[in-house]
Design an enzyme around this catalytic site. Sequence first.
Site, PDB file in Angstrom:
ATOM      1  N   HIS A 128       8.671  -0.966  -6.230  1.00  0.00           N
ATOM      2  CA  HIS A 128       7.476  -1.707  -5.817  1.00  0.00           C
ATOM      3  C   HIS A 128       7.693  -3.216  -5.898  1.00  0.00           C
ATOM      4  CE1 HIS A 128       3.134  -3.010  -6.348  1.00  0.00           C
ATOM      5  NE2 HIS A 128       3.056  -2.241  -5.277  1.00  0.00           N
ATOM      6  N   ARG A 164       2.248   5.083  -0.183  1.00  0.00           N
ATOM      7  CA  ARG A 164       1.212   5.971   0.327  1.00  0.00           C
ATOM      8  C   ARG A 164       0.540   5.431   1.589  1.00  0.00           C
ATOM      9  NH1 ARG A 164      -2.167   7.014  -4.211  1.00  0.00           N
ATOM     10  NH2 ARG A 164      -0.967   8.873  -4.723  1.00  0.00           N
ATOM     11  N   TYR A 198      -4.506 -11.252   2.452  1.00  0.00           N
ATOM     12  CA  TYR A 198      -4.251 -10.995   1.031  1.00  0.00           C
ATOM     13  C   TYR A 198      -3.834 -12.300   0.360  1.00  0.00           C
ATOM     14  CZ  TYR A 198      -3.955  -5.875   1.784  1.00  0.00           C
ATOM     15  OH  TYR A 198      -4.212  -4.561   2.082  1.00  0.00           O
ATOM     16  N   ARG A 207      -9.445  -7.026  -9.967  1.00  0.00           N
ATOM     17  CA  ARG A 207     -10.119  -6.738  -8.701  1.00  0.00           C
ATOM     18  C   ARG A 207     -10.761  -5.355  -8.671  1.00  0.00           C
ATOM     19  NH1 ARG A 207      -6.140  -5.982  -4.190  1.00  0.00           N
ATOM     20  NH2 ARG A 207      -6.510  -3.763  -4.496  1.00  0.00           N
TER      21      ARG A 207
END
Length: 681
Positions: free
Chosen positions: A423, A393, A456, A557
């Site tokens: 993924h 997305r 990240y 998170r």
Amino acid sequence: MLKKREKLLNSRDISWLSFSGRVLEEAAKDEVPLLERLKFLAIYSSNLDEFYRVRIPVLMALKELKKRAIASQKLIKKGILKKTKKIIETQQAYFGSILKQHIIPDLKNKNIHLVYNEDIPDCIKTKTDRFFFDTIAAFLEIIHPEQKAFSPKNNQLYLAADFGDANKGLALVSIPSDEIPRFFHTQIENTHYVVLIDDIIRANLKYIFTQIPQCVFSFKVTRDAELDLQDEFNGDLANEIEKLLVLRDYGMATRFLYAPGVPQPTLNHLIRCLQLEHANHIEGGVYHNLKDFFAFPIRDQQLQYAKLPVAEITYQYASLFEEIKHRDLLLHTPYHSYDPILRFFNEAVLNPEVEEIFITLYRVATNSQIVHALISAAKNGKRVTVFVELKARFDEANNIKWAKRMENAGIRIIYSDQKLKVHAKISLVKLRANAPLNAIALLSTGNFNENTAKTYTDHSLFTSSSFITGELDLLFTYLSSTSFGKEYPALPFQHLLVAKFNLLPTFLHHINNEINRALNGEEAAIIIKLNNLEEEKLIHKLYEASQAGVKIHLIVRSICRIRPGIPGLSENIRVVRIVDRYLEHGRIFVFHNGGNERVFLGSSDWMDRNIYRRIEVCFPIYNEELKQQIKQMLTLQLQDDIAAVQLDKNAQNVELAERTTRSQEEIHKLIHASFRDLMYQ
């Protein structure tokens, strides 16, 4: 029964907004550097846009289904849409107070004048007028919605001008922040002036219209982000998605956001002209799309986080491949340099023994060095197979661009099935059959993206273990086969945990193992770190483990539907959330297993989509020294009482009292002090 079970789960949407609230809290902290506080406001604004594009359409649809008496009992709670709107209103008010009452005055104290909801200062008016004519004017679009049907693009900024004249009516002027920077910056003596282009356009409307408007206000429309891809589509998937991306900008309107103080008749007229009757009508601030603070033009290192040096690897052998041949290597980025991952692919390009390269790509960097290396490898005669996820997305267009470029270079491109995303973050390099090393693997918790790797926190394993490389080869063979996406054979994974195959049953097995040990009076514990936790089978199994006496520590998170600390249900479950300079992204799973701990890293959150609708890969850490690295990092995160909060049973953030440990700082110190000597153990 379903309703009773639902009471044991927090709302996904309330939990998402709770994370957004935690981001706002970071923006409000005086101890956070000033320009970093602006970035946290940008993160909040970006997250809220995504919420309105992704979640609000679902809630609106479910509300409509409920009206028709066919609502899903599982997915909707009474009044959840109304409750989310109330939370958002409160958060937006807090956003405004942080910006106007704290950050803007603090910027001014640093000789940075952010011109915000005030007239452009006379001392820079000549410069802003020149910028209007020299730059902005080339991109302006003037629209008369009463004369011609018009649909505002998704999240595009506009000024609406009402002339109070039946003949003139309404006119719209685009604010071209997608074409030019949102902020104009100039300096006079020691003062920096930063002006939003919205105000520069507003100040020059006299050059656009012959009549002065009675009312001028900004607005934007947020639209549903879902791509309506038919499950049975059999054509060119990339071309089909490209077509749908164009339509996405004109999808169902979920939010009409407008500046305060607009006369109601003017507002009603604009809503009718733009056919926004069914959108959520929300009075916001004077300015929208403040995610543009990401590109705030002032760069002052004293007002930002101090740069932290990254740990570099000292190679014991001539090449990275030789290092991996002798021992596993575990990277913790961004604490470690990302260079070894880039080198992994660069060496595959040059190594004459390399014959094949396989990789999955989910979110590709804008100018990806990894993709450039793959293209070079193909040109050098190596067989390269790339699995590109076209349905990542908001990254679809960039992924399509790279996929076409790779395909033109001779790389075999495989797109995931319409109903099944890939993924996993995995790569396999296969060498000649008679080579000393047959295959090496790279498995990660994060995307192969050198840009996001700077902010990240992720973990990447390099290994030549035949257990891992053999099963990766099996997985890539399946992904390359004609049965991919159509059926799910019982592939014999014994080491990797692969969603759609053995991931869910293996996690349930390890939780059950801890339950049995606790019931037998043995020590039993689970530590899990995730981005999101919502899958019901796993949540209820964790409840069962808590009731059996298993000590469960969760670091989550964002979305967390588990309700910790409820007597008789979850009193042995503790949940913490960490928001700091880096985005916590790694997924880690630790099961005590009677002292012989089982440790897994991987790509999979515990969400329905990850468990049931994606190919995910979690991988074991067998080396004891590497296990200790992971455990030390988790221990520091569970001790964090500065950047961490504890979640209560209603997914609310509860600050911790001591304020002695900031885990990201401590992990950085630990890696530089200790892990350099452990990486090759």
